[in-house]
Design a protein around this motif. Sequence first.
Motif, PDB file in Angstrom:
ATOM      1  N   ARG A 292       0.765  -1.227  -0.030  1.00  0.00           N
ATOM      2  CA  ARG A 292       0.064  -0.034   0.076  1.00  0.00           C
ATOM      3  C   ARG A 292       0.884   1.201   0.128  1.00  0.00           C
ATOM      4  O   ARG A 292       0.301   2.271   0.245  1.00  0.00           O
ATOM      5  CB  ARG A 292      -0.875   0.053   1.149  1.00  0.00           C
ATOM      6  CG  ARG A 292      -2.181  -1.017   0.797  1.00  0.00           C
ATOM      7  CD  ARG A 292      -2.943  -1.104   2.189  1.00  0.00           C
ATOM      8  NE  ARG A 292      -4.225  -1.675   2.090  1.00  0.00           N
ATOM      9  CZ  ARG A 292      -5.236  -1.277   1.594  1.00  0.00           C
ATOM     10  NH1 ARG A 292      -5.294   0.052   1.518  1.00  0.00           N
ATOM     11  NH2 ARG A 292      -6.521  -1.734   1.315  1.00  0.00           N
ATOM     12  N   LEU A 293       2.036   1.136  -0.351  1.00  0.00           N
ATOM     13  CA  LEU A 293       2.800   2.100  -0.403  1.00  0.00           C
ATOM     14  C   LEU A 293       3.599   2.354  -1.652  1.00  0.00           C
ATOM     15  O   LEU A 293       4.597   1.274  -1.862  1.00  0.00           O
ATOM     16  CB  LEU A 293       4.028   2.375   0.912  1.00  0.00           C
ATOM     17  CG  LEU A 293       3.691   2.525   2.019  1.00  0.00           C
ATOM     18  CD1 LEU A 293       4.623   2.569   3.241  1.00  0.00           C
ATOM     19  CD2 LEU A 293       2.691   4.076   2.276  1.00  0.00           C
ATOM     20  N   GLN A 294       3.544   3.525  -2.523  1.00  0.00           N
ATOM     21  CA  GLN A 294       4.333   3.314  -3.738  1.00  0.00           C
ATOM     22  C   GLN A 294       5.766   3.937  -3.570  1.00  0.00           C
ATOM     23  O   GLN A 294       5.918   4.361  -2.217  1.00  0.00           O
ATOM     24  CB  GLN A 294       3.716   4.399  -4.793  1.00  0.00           C
ATOM     25  CG  GLN A 294       3.632   5.811  -4.292  1.00  0.00           C
ATOM     26  CD  GLN A 294       2.789   6.521  -5.333  1.00  0.00           C
ATOM     27  OE1 GLN A 294       2.807   6.364  -6.491  1.00  0.00           O
ATOM     28  NE2 GLN A 294       2.335   7.645  -4.964  1.00  0.00           N
ATOM     29  N   LYS A 295       6.792   3.912  -4.407  1.00  0.00           N
ATOM     30  CA  LYS A 295       7.882   4.227  -4.183  1.00  0.00           C
ATOM     31  C   LYS A 295       7.963   5.746  -3.993  1.00  0.00           C
ATOM     32  O   LYS A 295       7.445   6.654  -4.331  1.00  0.00           O
ATOM     33  CB  LYS A 295       8.529   3.842  -5.673  1.00  0.00           C
ATOM     34  CG  LYS A 295      10.051   4.258  -5.769  1.00  0.00           C
ATOM     35  CD  LYS A 295      10.801   3.675  -7.069  1.00  0.00           C
ATOM     36  CE  LYS A 295      10.281   4.466  -8.262  1.00  0.00           C
ATOM     37  NZ  LYS A 295      10.976   4.054  -9.514  1.00  0.00           N
ATOM     38  N   PHE A 296       9.120   6.196  -3.250  1.00  0.00           N
ATOM     39  CA  PHE A 296       9.448   7.660  -2.924  1.00  0.00           C
ATOM     40  C   PHE A 296      10.454   8.186  -3.794  1.00  0.00           C
ATOM     41  O   PHE A 296      11.556   7.714  -3.972  1.00  0.00           O
ATOM     42  CB  PHE A 296       9.899   7.610  -1.530  1.00  0.00           C
ATOM     43  CG  PHE A 296      10.274   8.757  -0.732  1.00  0.00           C
ATOM     44  CD1 PHE A 296       9.507  10.043  -0.873  1.00  0.00           C
ATOM     45  CD2 PHE A 296      11.811   9.201  -0.739  1.00  0.00           C
ATOM     46  CE1 PHE A 296      10.154  11.143  -0.634  1.00  0.00           C
ATOM     47  CE2 PHE A 296      12.276  10.272  -0.332  1.00  0.00           C
ATOM     48  CZ  PHE A 296      11.494  11.552  -0.154  1.00  0.00           C
ATOM     49  N   GLY A 297      10.193   8.952  -4.182  1.00  0.00           N
ATOM     50  CA  GLY A 297      10.921   9.647  -5.352  1.00  0.00           C
ATOM     51  C   GLY A 297      11.275   8.831  -6.712  1.00  0.00           C
ATOM     52  O   GLY A 297      10.917   7.733  -6.778  1.00  0.00           O
ATOM     53  N   ALA A 298      11.827   9.568  -7.476  1.00  0.00           N
ATOM     54  CA  ALA A 298      12.023   8.782  -9.005  1.00  0.00           C
ATOM     55  C   ALA A 298      13.338   7.889  -8.842  1.00  0.00           C
ATOM     56  O   ALA A 298      14.132   8.182  -7.995  1.00  0.00           O
ATOM     57  CB  ALA A 298      11.971   9.770 -10.062  1.00  0.00           C
TER      58      ALA A 298
END
Lengths: 402, 402
Positions: free
Chosen positions: A396-402
Amino acid sequence: MADFDLLKELIVPGTSKIVLLVMDGLGGIPREPNGPTELEQARTPHLDRLASEGSLGLIVPVRPGITPGSGPAHLALFGYDPVTHQIGRGVLESLGIGFDLQPGDVAARGNFCTVDDEGRIVDRRAGRIPTEKSVTLCDKLRAIALPGVEVFVESVKDYRFCLILRGEGLDSRIEDTDPQRKAAPLPARAIVPEAEPTAALINEWIGKAREILKNERPANMLTLRGVASDPGLPRFPDVYGLRSACVAVYPMYRGVSRLVGMDVIEFDGESPADEFETVKSFWDTYDFFFVHVKPTDSRGEDGDFEGKAKVIESVDAALPGLLALKPDVLIVTGDHSTPSVLKVHSWHPVPLLLWAPGMTRRDAAHSFGETECLKGSLGIFAATDLMPLALAHAGRLQKFGA
Amino acid sequence: MADFDLLKELIVPGTSKIVLLVMDGLGGIPREPNGPTELEQARTPHLDRLASEGSLGLIVPVRPGITPGSGPAHLALFGYDPVTHQIGRGVLESLGIGFDLQPGDVAARGNFCTVDDEGRIVDRRAGRIPTEKSVTLCDKLRAIALPGVEVFVESVKDYRFCLILRGEGLDSRIEDTDPQRKAAPLPARAIVPEAEPTAALINEWIGKAREILKNERPANMLTLRGVASDPGLPRFPDVYGLRSACVAVYPMYRGVSRLVGMDVIEFDGESPADEFETVKSFWDTYDFFFVHVKPTDSRGEDGDFEGKAKVIESVDAALPGLLALKPDVLIVTGDHSTPSVLKVHSWHPVPLLLWAPGMTRRDAAHSFGETECLKGSLGIFAATDLMPLALAHAGRLQKFGA
């Protein structure tokens, strides 16, 4: 403390299910040097299998060396730093009985007590009068009116009740009236000048209550403690993006769950099996279930090592009912330690089991216990970091930053 | 950093005794891959027994990767974040020799040195002149008066002394005068404009001192370093509710103890046995004893692996004298690591042993050493969290919140 701002940017919707199973006061220490703890002594085949498949660790409830009460310990599990967010007992107790506490309300926990002819407290719990008696007394106290505010008197359990004032400009910074010794109850004293008017109202109420109770036996007086207001915490369902429910028997834990905005489910029975059955009934309605088991703590406070181990075994025995629901993430832990050799809460880190099929590393731990948890892949970490870990394992958490 | 405000609310009086035994620079690294450290090589039957009964862990003195000096490392052990609380060497040295430093005093550490005919430093330590010579020189320097301030010149040891100015409006933000190379001593330079008047006073003093010393041999000049004032730290005995004593031979450690408000005990001898005997003499007077052992660090800086191991063995051999006092909590650790293969302080976490009968969990560790400490139930944690843990194990903290 969990970084709510960071999480807000990363949370993605999902259909995964998270269960946080809290055995109150789970952590223990050995009866003799190098012996097992209560959890290590308990026969827990299901928990041991989960431990072998999942990840173990230990959580520090508040700070190293700090022994938490139940309120702070649960706030920490939910990701709120309990040192920053100190919640008064009056608030927790009112929420616990399902009272619809509003922002600005001032709530106190009350105890009926027995005073002698000189007005000195001789029994701080009025002989632990039964709840029915307390209900009757609260009915009588409801007759008391105060100028400019609404007054609520609600029975809790046995000799305990809540007093809630509702109105403009109330301030909860008021000291307890329980003298904690054989003496007359203290007047309600404002801690800051802004709370003087509220203290005056409470003292007027106490005076009238004294008149109403004076011929009662044994509950002929009362004390007020933990005067507090709802601090308006960020709501748990919003912070974590989870439709969230509390399944707990005891008011205190229902209260702290309501305080953070969880739905509190009403259900019959009070065994772990009853609780797991309740989770099953609401499985489609919620994404997150906080399930609270109290007797581990109670047996610990009794100093009953074997009894505490047996409670843990009873939870383990009921566990298949929960596992049959196939949660994506199951966390089993405690809010704090209550070693039965100490008979009180303690500061010791709390064993933690995080089971999330396909999402965890192996570690060298193969059963659920304090010593095995030291080998766990999660290490020793702050309880407030638990919810982000739960969200991550639930996808339920997407990646932080590219 | 230990949360002093939180602790203040939780500390309860008690009769329990805490001993913090610090072997300076205790931590080491192996001489060859997978070999033992100094501590692991040392034969330490008493420490190993305590390790087996108690809890092990490792402490990070300042921050991961940061190598601390002795002052910061000890502040951290005492619960003060040494990054927040930076203490100048002048202050530590003055306190260490028992000088009654006052708030507002500006203190510098001085070195007598040898300069050539062009005034360039050719020996930064003036041939390590003996203390008696230094005492004579300091007596002569006391003749120097400065306008509007009191001046104190105190010999320390060998070529070292302290200069202290006392008066209104002094500011210690002044750079060192030691050029750290073959060059003339630098003038005292103010780092901020507010310190210009103080720098001018110090330069006036240096000029007069140059005249007094010019015909001395080899100590014909001096440098000043670590100009500083007492930062007024919260007092250790108040913060932790402990009557607290320092048992240390070296001025530096006595200084940092005095800085935080501990009593510094005078005693004869300088062996661990002498120190433990001193603890015994004052056992009823204090609740907390900081006992400092220096030679572990000295042998480490000498690159003497075997010598450092032998110092540790000598502490172990004397330990029964301390254990006979039956402390409630005994902590054995170092302030930092001084691996003898590196011959300098290092950043490596420091092995820690916490022994508190009946209060600790078992862990898989059975002897006291860096590798065993990795199995310890205390994990790897910040040195500043040590004191709250010590208080908890000593039964001196009540529950936080309801």
